[in-house]
Design an enzyme around this catalytic site. Structure first.
Site, PDB file in Angstrom:
ATOM      1  CG  ASP A  13      25.979  47.762  35.778  1.00 10.56           C
ATOM      2  OD1 ASP A  13      25.889  46.783  35.156  1.00 10.56           O
ATOM      3  OD2 ASP A  13      25.689  48.948  34.981  1.00 10.56           O
ATOM      4  CD  GLU A  14      22.031  47.490  41.143  1.00  9.77           C
ATOM      5  OE1 GLU A  14      22.325  46.378  40.757  1.00  9.77           O
ATOM      6  OE2 GLU A  14      21.078  48.374  40.729  1.00  9.77           O
ATOM      7  N   GLY A  15      26.659  45.418  41.674  1.00 12.59           N
ATOM      8  CA  GLY A  15      27.904  44.368  42.438  1.00 12.59           C
ATOM      9  C   GLY A  15      27.103  43.246  42.711  1.00 12.59           C
ATOM     10  CE  LYS A  16      21.898  42.782  39.650  1.00  9.75           C
ATOM     11  NZ  LYS A  16      22.336  44.200  39.425  1.00  9.75           N
ATOM     12  N   GLY A  40      25.947  41.587  33.120  1.00 16.53           N
ATOM     13  CA  GLY A  40      27.436  41.412  33.226  1.00 16.53           C
ATOM     14  C   GLY A  40      27.741  41.273  34.685  1.00 16.53           C
ATOM     15  CG  HIS A  41      26.010  39.253  37.425  1.00 20.20           C
ATOM     16  ND1 HIS A  41      24.815  38.444  37.962  1.00 20.20           N
ATOM     17  CD2 HIS A  41      25.426  40.416  37.130  1.00 20.20           C
ATOM     18  CE1 HIS A  41      23.836  39.205  37.883  1.00 20.20           C
ATOM     19  NE2 HIS A  41      24.263  40.371  37.424  1.00 20.20           N
ATOM     20  CB  THR A  42      32.847  41.351  37.697  1.00 20.53           C
ATOM     21  OG1 THR A  42      32.436  41.882  36.449  1.00 20.53           O
ATOM     22  CG2 THR A  42      34.086  41.016  37.651  1.00 20.53           C
ATOM     23  CB  THR A 129      22.670  45.542  26.280  1.00 20.58           C
ATOM     24  OG1 THR A 129      21.503  44.857  26.242  1.00 20.58           O
ATOM     25  CG2 THR A 129      22.790  46.142  27.745  1.00 20.58           C
ATOM     26  CD  GLN A 224      18.935  42.701  33.046  1.00 20.53           C
ATOM     27  OE1 GLN A 224      18.064  41.663  33.310  1.00 20.53           O
ATOM     28  NE2 GLN A 224      20.074  42.486  32.546  1.00 20.53           N
ATOM     29  CB  THR A 300      27.204  43.674  29.105  1.00 21.79           C
ATOM     30  OG1 THR A 300      26.829  42.747  29.945  1.00 21.79           O
ATOM     31  CG2 THR A 300      26.592  42.975  27.600  1.00 21.79           C
ATOM     32  CB  THR A 301      27.780  47.644  26.358  1.00 21.55           C
ATOM     33  OG1 THR A 301      27.764  48.441  27.409  1.00 21.55           O
ATOM     34  CG2 THR A 301      26.394  47.073  26.323  1.00 21.55           C
ATOM     35  NE  ARG A 303      25.947  50.831  26.742  1.00 22.27           N
ATOM     36  CZ  ARG A 303      24.320  50.852  26.831  1.00 22.27           C
ATOM     37  NH1 ARG A 303      23.759  51.547  26.322  1.00 22.27           N
ATOM     38  NH2 ARG A 303      23.829  49.934  27.345  1.00 22.27           N
ATOM     39  CG  LEU A 332      32.157  52.196  52.074  1.00 15.74           C
ATOM     40  CD1 LEU A 332      31.129  53.180  52.056  1.00 15.74           C
ATOM     41  CD2 LEU A 332      32.251  51.770  53.632  1.00 15.74           C
TER      42      LEU A 332
END
Ligand code: IMP
Length: 428
Positions: A13-16, A40-42, A129, A224, A300-301, A303, A332
């Protein structure tokens, strides 16, 4: 010929997706190489937000060819749903998306097994997940897996299913006392996807290698992240694939010789979903503030993500393991809400300072972070488009991380919109 890998330096979830989207304007191909719809990539484009689970984020850039590599585990139902949903929103997908025939399929019994196992583990659960990822990779390694190419031969498919289900049904019946799967039912379920998926199936490794030989540019999009890697992560609280740089080569079918840039992505703080050690986790109001400002809820979940200060020993170790050439810092702007920023610069285990990132899992469970404090900047930075636009305290923060990680910054995200970022082109 250049291939660039974008991968996470923490627990995901680092924002890849965001970083890939920024780099995708310079590339011809974007490929997923590991994991499945646990990711889950946004990506935000103007008013539109795309949440992608299986389809590479390059799909939102017209003209970019996207591949789902041999190292990915594919839930056919999710693939069809995701492609249809994207096409409904006006994106041309099926003409640009290729799925490797060697990729393994996630079957209904994998999802059932994932869920039974987590319940049975109780307090020792991994916090998966629940998408069947682990059991699908287990079958791959055990050579019981069903691959994308198997849907084209009903006879072979049924023979393989018979072998797989002999053991699976025994587990369901004798250990969990529930489901029973019939070969014919599972086969006919799977065959309903054949016509939709069939035209997208390709030898994506060969496609990418040919592209690279023709001097086209390829971006490999990690799912991941490093600390969830099955070999290198916080085992057993990991996923079942290798999201690290070696996995990018194996899972996309290119040569290590093709890799030129490795972009490591870290948030300006740390998050984790699921169970397992997280030395800098915050349980106080500060954690709540970062969670709500950063909207730290799983794509994705759904959570709620665990939140903590930036864990530099972990990030530096991940940077070294992957041999990163560049670092990207995301979110940031979330730290604009914080007066005093902490960064973990080391750990103490049983009262003694330890060097680097512990190999021993028990040490990691007992590691107490040693913090360095930096002043916050307390002002809006979402308008900044160059590093020099940032307030000096924010410049000091990113400069400190860059120096510690030992790789130049190629991107800093300062807001959720596509253009809310400071991007330094890396020349791919
Ligand atoms: P699995 O990949 O579903 O088996 O889950 C194993 C662990 O990896 C769990 O802790 C999950 O929460 C975590 N995980 C898997 N995919 C992601 C992701 O895309 N982002 C963050 N955590 C993930």
């Amino acid at each position: 010929m250049t291939a660039t890998v974008v991968l996470g330096l923490a627990w995901g979830d680092e924002g890849k997706g965001r970083v890939c989207d920024a780099l995708a304007s310079d590339v011809d191909y974007v490929s997923r190489y590991s994991g499945g719809n646990n990711a889950g990539h946004t990506v935000r484009v103007g008013e539109e937000e795309f949440k992608l689970h299986l389809v590479p984020s390059g799909i939102v850039r017209e003209g970019v060819v996207c591949t789902i590599g041999n190292g990915v585990v594919v839930n056919p139902e999710v693939l069809v749903e995701e492609v249809e949903a994207l096409e409904k929103r006006g994106l041309g997908v099926r003409d640009r998306l290729k799925v490797d025939g060697r990729a393994h399929l996630i079957m209904p019994y994998h999802i059932a097994l994932d869920s039974h196992r987590e319940i049975a583990l109780g307090d020792a659960r991994i916090g998966t997940t629940n998408r069947g990822i682990g059991p699908a990779y287990e079958d791959k390694v055990a050579r019981y897996g069903i691959r994308v190419q198997d849907i084209f031969d009903e006879g072979i498919l049924k023979t393989k299913l018979k072998a797989a289900l002999r053991e699976k049904n025994a587990i369901f019946e004798n250990v969990y006392g529930e489901e029973h799967y019939e070969v014919a039912d599972v086969a006919s379920w799977l065959l309903t996807f054949r016509d939709f998926i069939g035209p997208m199936v390709a030898d994506t490794g060969t496609l990418l290698r040919e592209a690279l030989e023709n001097r086209e540019r390829v971006l490999l999009e990690g799912g991941q992240a490093t600390l969830l890697d099955n070999d290198h992560g916080t085992y057993p609280f990991v996923t079942s694939s290798n999201p690290t740089v070696g996995g990018a080569v194996v899972g996309s079918g290119i040569s290590a010789r093709h890799l030129e840039y490795v972009v490591g992505v870290t948030k300006a703080y740390t998050t984790r979903v699921g169970d397992g050690p997280m030395p800098t986790e915050l349980f106080d109001e500060m954690g709540e503030t970062i969670r709500s400002v950063g909207r730290e809820y799983g794509t994705t979940t759904g959570r709620s993500r665990r939140v903590g200060w930036l864990d530099l020993p972990a990030v530096k170790w991940a940077a070294s393991l992957n041999g990163i050439t560049h670092v990207a810092i995301t979110l940031l702007d979330v730290l604009s809400a914080v007066d005093e920023i902490k960064i973990c610069v080391g750990y103490e285990v049983d009262g003694a300072r330890v060097e680097g990132y512990p190999m021993n899992q028990t040490d990691l469970h007992h590691a107490k972070p040693v913090y360095k404090s930096l002043p916050g900047w307390g002002e809006d930075i979402t308008w900044c488009r160059m590093r020099g636009d940032l307030p000096s305290a924010a410049q000091d923060f990113v400069g400190f991380v860059e120096a510690e990680v030992g790789a130049p910054l190629c991107m800093i995200s300062v807001g959720p919109e596509r253009d809310q970022a400071i991007v330094e082109r890396i020349g791919i």
